[in-house]
Write a protein that holds these residues in place. Structure first.
Motif, PDB file in Angstrom:
ATOM      1  N   VAL A 183       0.844  -1.208   0.000  1.00  0.00           N
ATOM      2  CA  VAL A 183       0.000   0.000   0.000  1.00  0.00           C
ATOM      3  C   VAL A 183       0.878   1.255   0.000  1.00  0.00           C
ATOM      4  O   VAL A 183       0.679   2.150  -0.822  1.00  0.00           O
ATOM      5  CB  VAL A 183      -0.962  -0.010   1.205  1.00  0.00           C
ATOM      6  N   SER A 235      -9.418   6.903  -3.994  1.00  0.00           N
ATOM      7  CA  SER A 235      -9.862   5.958  -2.971  1.00  0.00           C
ATOM      8  C   SER A 235      -8.989   4.704  -3.017  1.00  0.00           C
ATOM      9  O   SER A 235      -8.725   4.166  -4.098  1.00  0.00           O
ATOM     10  CB  SER A 235     -11.322   5.611  -3.255  1.00  0.00           C
ATOM     11  N   GLY A 236      -8.512   4.284  -1.850  1.00  0.00           N
ATOM     12  CA  GLY A 236      -7.677   3.084  -1.789  1.00  0.00           C
ATOM     13  C   GLY A 236      -6.197   3.348  -2.014  1.00  0.00           C
ATOM     14  O   GLY A 236      -5.390   2.422  -2.045  1.00  0.00           O
ATOM     15  N   SER A 237      -5.811   4.629  -2.145  1.00  0.00           N
ATOM     16  CA  SER A 237      -4.396   4.927  -2.421  1.00  0.00           C
ATOM     17  C   SER A 237      -3.522   4.834  -1.169  1.00  0.00           C
ATOM     18  O   SER A 237      -2.296   4.841  -1.285  1.00  0.00           O
ATOM     19  CB  SER A 237      -4.249   6.293  -3.092  1.00  0.00           C
ATOM     20  N   GLY A 238      -4.130   4.780   0.004  1.00  0.00           N
ATOM     21  CA  GLY A 238      -3.336   4.573   1.226  1.00  0.00           C
ATOM     22  C   GLY A 238      -3.311   5.745   2.191  1.00  0.00           C
ATOM     23  O   GLY A 238      -2.519   5.757   3.131  1.00  0.00           O
ATOM     24  N   LYS A 239      -4.218   6.713   2.004  1.00  0.00           N
ATOM     25  CA  LYS A 239      -4.211   7.908   2.859  1.00  0.00           C
ATOM     26  C   LYS A 239      -4.505   7.558   4.322  1.00  0.00           C
ATOM     27  O   LYS A 239      -3.816   8.009   5.231  1.00  0.00           O
ATOM     28  CB  LYS A 239      -5.244   8.934   2.351  1.00  0.00           C
ATOM     29  N   THR A 240      -5.539   6.731   4.517  1.00  0.00           N
ATOM     30  CA  THR A 240      -5.918   6.363   5.891  1.00  0.00           C
ATOM     31  C   THR A 240      -4.819   5.512   6.533  1.00  0.00           C
ATOM     32  O   THR A 240      -4.505   5.683   7.714  1.00  0.00           O
ATOM     33  CB  THR A 240      -7.259   5.586   5.888  1.00  0.00           C
ATOM     34  N   THR A 241      -4.218   4.634   5.720  1.00  0.00           N
ATOM     35  CA  THR A 241      -3.125   3.798   6.226  1.00  0.00           C
ATOM     36  C   THR A 241      -1.989   4.685   6.755  1.00  0.00           C
ATOM     37  O   THR A 241      -1.451   4.453   7.841  1.00  0.00           O
ATOM     38  CB  THR A 241      -2.613   2.875   5.086  1.00  0.00           C
ATOM     39  N   HIS A 270     -10.954  14.663  -0.497  1.00  0.00           N
ATOM     40  CA  HIS A 270     -11.080  14.510  -1.944  1.00  0.00           C
ATOM     41  C   HIS A 270     -11.501  15.826  -2.600  1.00  0.00           C
ATOM     42  O   HIS A 270     -11.563  15.927  -3.816  1.00  0.00           O
ATOM     43  CB  HIS A 270     -12.186  13.487  -2.278  1.00  0.00           C
TER      44      HIS A 270
HETATM   45  N1  LIG Z   1      -5.615  -4.032   7.597  1.00  0.00           N
HETATM   46  C1  LIG Z   1      -5.660  -4.182   6.278  1.00  0.00           C
HETATM   47  N2  LIG Z   1      -5.586  -5.398   5.713  1.00  0.00           N
HETATM   48  C2  LIG Z   1      -5.596  -5.555   4.371  1.00  0.00           C
HETATM   49  N3  LIG Z   1      -5.699  -4.533   3.490  1.00  0.00           N
HETATM   50  C3  LIG Z   1      -5.790  -3.297   3.988  1.00  0.00           C
HETATM   51  C4  LIG Z   1      -5.773  -3.041   5.399  1.00  0.00           C
HETATM   52  N4  LIG Z   1      -5.882  -1.712   5.590  1.00  0.00           N
HETATM   53  C5  LIG Z   1      -5.962  -1.151   4.361  1.00  0.00           C
HETATM   54  N5  LIG Z   1      -5.898  -2.096   3.403  1.00  0.00           N
HETATM   55  C6  LIG Z   1      -5.934  -1.874   1.950  1.00  0.00           C
HETATM   56  O1  LIG Z   1      -4.996  -0.859   1.652  1.00  0.00           O
HETATM   57  C7  LIG Z   1      -5.469  -0.006   0.605  1.00  0.00           C
HETATM   58  C8  LIG Z   1      -5.439   1.437   1.053  1.00  0.00           C
HETATM   59  O2  LIG Z   1      -6.457   1.668   2.013  1.00  0.00           O
HETATM   60  P1  LIG Z   1      -6.692   3.093   2.699  1.00  0.00           P
HETATM   61  O3  LIG Z   1      -7.883   2.955   3.582  1.00  0.00           O
HETATM   62  O4  LIG Z   1      -5.426   3.537   3.334  1.00  0.00           O
HETATM   63  O5  LIG Z   1      -7.012   4.018   1.435  1.00  0.00           O
HETATM   64  P2  LIG Z   1      -7.551   5.523   1.360  1.00  0.00           P
HETATM   65  O6  LIG Z   1      -6.654   6.249   0.427  1.00  0.00           O
HETATM   66  O7  LIG Z   1      -7.682   6.084   2.736  1.00  0.00           O
HETATM   67  O8  LIG Z   1      -8.966   5.330   0.693  1.00  0.00           O
HETATM   68  P3  LIG Z   1     -10.354   6.181   0.888  1.00  0.00           P
HETATM   69  O9  LIG Z   1     -10.120   7.480   0.200  1.00  0.00           O
HETATM   70  O10 LIG Z   1     -11.345   5.320   0.176  1.00  0.00           O
HETATM   71  O11 LIG Z   1     -10.593   6.280   2.350  1.00  0.00           O
HETATM   72  C9  LIG Z   1      -6.857  -0.535   0.240  1.00  0.00           C
HETATM   73  O12 LIG Z   1      -6.735  -1.349  -0.890  1.00  0.00           O
HETATM   74  C10 LIG Z   1      -7.269  -1.339   1.458  1.00  0.00           C
HETATM   75  O13 LIG Z   1      -8.135  -2.369   1.104  1.00  0.00           O
END
Ligand SMILES: Nc1ncnc2c1ncn2[C@@H]1O[C@H](COP(=O)(O)OP(=O)(O)OP(=O)(O)O)[C@@H](O)[C@H]1O
Length: 239
Positions: A37, A57-63, A217
């Motif tokens: 990620v 969405s899904g790019s990893g911001k929350t991570t 966003h």
């Molecule tokens: N604990 C986990 N186990 C497996 N995959 C995960 C986990 N946490 C996040 N992911 C995956 O990592 C990727 C990034 O998720 P994240 O929530 O960081 O994205 P985001 O940029 O915050 O998205 P959004 O804008 O939709 O909130 C996604 O594909 C998600 O499914």
């Protein structure tokens, strides 16, 4: 109510980062493989900055936000917050630092539905182990700061979405953290309410001397940022 100043001004050296992220990578085990990620993130947050993370969405911001807040740790790289090496410290150590120095705001407002705005903020002070003698003054101060001086005793269902989010902000800053992390704080609000929340953010950066890092966003929201980091395929495309 207590006497004297509500708090001591912070003596920030604004040229020194509050937090640094260096070469951070994070992957998750998925279906027998690894989902990469974050693929090498470098960033710094300076005192009293309003920083935004953008990306699809899904790019990893929350991570990334979770790691900055000490909720998760990288597989590789370093995260240093106020001299604390988050990448090397244990859960308990990170929890202690987080309780004292970091506040969180989420897309959905995370308020206790049966408690009034006042009681919600007081609860945050109780959880942060702030001395009881300071609750009244601090609660009133935080609710006034977010423009809810006249709605202090309303319960969440008696407030608009924007007002509920402002209670959530008051709750998040009650223990006087120096870093505020917000995941899509305006996503559920219309543009006018979103703008109000951003005005409150700008205000508390000055009055509380806090740094804010948020995801969004919304391009109009990004206009008020001091810095925008754009994430594409697990990396920032700007610095
Ligand atoms: N604990 C986990 N186990 C497996 N995959 C995960 C986990 N946490 C996040 N992911 C995956 O990592 C990727 C990034 O998720 P994240 O929530 O960081 O994205 P985001 O940029 O915050 O998205 P959004 O804008 O939709 O909130 C996604 O594909 C998600 O499914």
């Amino acid at each position: 109510m207590g006497k004297g100043p509500l708090f001591k001004p912070r003596a920030w050296d604004e040229t020194k980062p509050l937090l640094t992220v260096s070469g951070v990578e994070r992957s998750f085990p998925v279906g027998g493989g690894q989902l990469h990620v974050l693929k090498g993130i470098d960033m710094a947050l300076y005192p009293m900055q309003l920083v935004m993370l953008k990306g699809r969405s899904g790019s990893g911001k929350t991570t990334l936000l979770n790691m900055i807040g000490g909720l998760d740790q990288p597989n590789k790289g370093e995260i240093v917050f106020m001299g604390h090496a988050f990448h090397q410290s244990g859960d308990d150590q990170r929890t202690q630092i987080r309780r004292k120095e970091i506040g969180f705001i989420f897309q959905s407002f995370a308020l206790m539905p049966l408690l009034s705005a006042w009681e919600n903020v007081e609860l945050a002070l109780r959880m942060a182990e702030v001395p009881r003698s300071e609750w009244k003054r601090r609660t009133a101060h935080c609710l006034e700061l977010v423009g809810l001086g006249k709605r202090m005793h309303h319960r969440p269902f008696e407030l608009s979405g924007g007002e509920q989010q402002r209670v959530a902000i008051a709750k998040a800053i009650a223990h006087r953290p120096c870093l505020l992390l917000a995941d899509e704080p305006t996503a559920e609000l219309d543009s006018q309410m979103g703008a109000q929340v951003m005005a409150v953010f700008r205000d508390i950066i000055q009055t509380e001397q806090v740094t804010i890092c948020m995801t969004t966003h919304d391009p109009t929201i990004m206009e008020v940022a001091d810095h925008v980091f754009e994430m594409v395929d697990g990396k920032f495309i700007n610095g």
